[in-house]
Design a protein around this motif. Structure first.
Motif, PDB file in Angstrom:
ATOM      1  N   UNK A 186       0.804  -1.214   0.000  1.00 20.27           N
ATOM      2  CA  UNK A 186       0.000   0.000   0.000  1.00 20.27           C
ATOM      3  C   UNK A 186       0.845   1.275   0.000  1.00 20.27           C
ATOM      4  N   UNK A 187       1.951   1.290   0.708  1.00 21.10           N
ATOM      5  CA  UNK A 187       2.807   2.475   0.730  1.00 21.10           C
ATOM      6  C   UNK A 187       3.356   2.766  -0.665  1.00 21.10           C
ATOM      7  N   UNK A 221      -3.861   4.556   7.327  1.00 15.93           N
ATOM      8  CA  UNK A 221      -4.241   5.407   8.459  1.00 15.93           C
ATOM      9  C   UNK A 221      -3.483   6.730   8.438  1.00 15.93           C
ATOM     10  N   UNK A 222      -3.250   7.238   7.225  1.00 17.42           N
ATOM     11  CA  UNK A 222      -2.598   8.527   7.036  1.00 17.42           C
ATOM     12  C   UNK A 222      -3.687   9.537   6.673  1.00 17.42           C
ATOM     13  N   UNK A 223      -4.466   9.877   7.679  1.00 15.77           N
ATOM     14  CA  UNK A 223      -5.669  10.673   7.461  1.00 15.77           C
ATOM     15  C   UNK A 223      -5.370  12.111   7.041  1.00 15.77           C
ATOM     16  N   UNK A 258      -8.119   6.032  -5.732  1.00 19.97           N
ATOM     17  CA  UNK A 258      -7.254   4.972  -5.230  1.00 19.97           C
ATOM     18  C   UNK A 258      -6.272   5.532  -4.194  1.00 19.97           C
ATOM     19  N   UNK A 259      -5.761   6.738  -4.431  1.00 25.22           N
ATOM     20  CA  UNK A 259      -4.831   7.346  -3.478  1.00 25.22           C
ATOM     21  C   UNK A 259      -5.513   7.583  -2.139  1.00 25.22           C
ATOM     22  N   UNK A 260      -6.723   8.077  -2.174  1.00 25.64           N
ATOM     23  CA  UNK A 260      -7.475   8.304  -0.931  1.00 25.64           C
ATOM     24  C   UNK A 260      -7.677   6.976  -0.188  1.00 25.64           C
ATOM     25  N   UNK A 261      -8.002   5.931  -0.919  1.00 22.03           N
ATOM     26  CA  UNK A 261      -8.190   4.610  -0.299  1.00 22.03           C
ATOM     27  C   UNK A 261      -6.880   4.118   0.322  1.00 22.03           C
ATOM     28  N   UNK A 262      -5.773   4.323  -0.390  1.00 20.78           N
ATOM     29  CA  UNK A 262      -4.480   3.874   0.142  1.00 20.78           C
ATOM     30  C   UNK A 262      -4.145   4.610   1.436  1.00 20.78           C
ATOM     31  N   UNK A 266      -5.156  15.413  -0.008  1.00 17.44           N
ATOM     32  CA  UNK A 266      -5.492  15.055  -1.389  1.00 17.44           C
ATOM     33  C   UNK A 266      -6.889  15.568  -1.727  1.00 17.44           C
ATOM     34  N   UNK A 267      -7.819  15.343  -0.853  1.00 18.19           N
ATOM     35  CA  UNK A 267      -9.199  15.794  -1.087  1.00 18.19           C
ATOM     36  C   UNK A 267      -9.237  17.316  -1.240  1.00 18.19           C
TER      37      UNK A 267
END
Length: 66
Positions: A14-15, A46-48, A37-41, A54-55
């Motif tokens: 994932x990283x 757990x890098x909120x 996909x980046x948001x999901x990763x 990104x959002x």
């Protein structure tokens, strides 16, 4: 790069997948699939704060297109 991200994601890396998706988003902030996909990763990692960044970046880009 998008296909590389998908391959890494499927392998559970994932990283590394996030890094690949980030490159796509950096070059093409309107690429909805890469952004999603980046948001999901980032959520899985757990890098909120990164997820929110990104959002916010994508929202700002859409506002500029307005």
């Amino acid at each position: 790069m998008l296909s590389e991200g998908k391959r890494l994601e499927e392998a559970g890396k994932f990283q590394e997948a996030a890094a690949a998706y980030q490159k796509v988003v950096d070059d093409h902030p309107g690429d909805r699939e890469a952004v999603a996909r980046l948001v999901v990763m980032y959520r899985k990692l757990k890098e909120y704060r990164k997820e929110l960044a990104v959002i916010n970046r994508v929202l700002a880009a859409y506002e500029l297109q307005g």
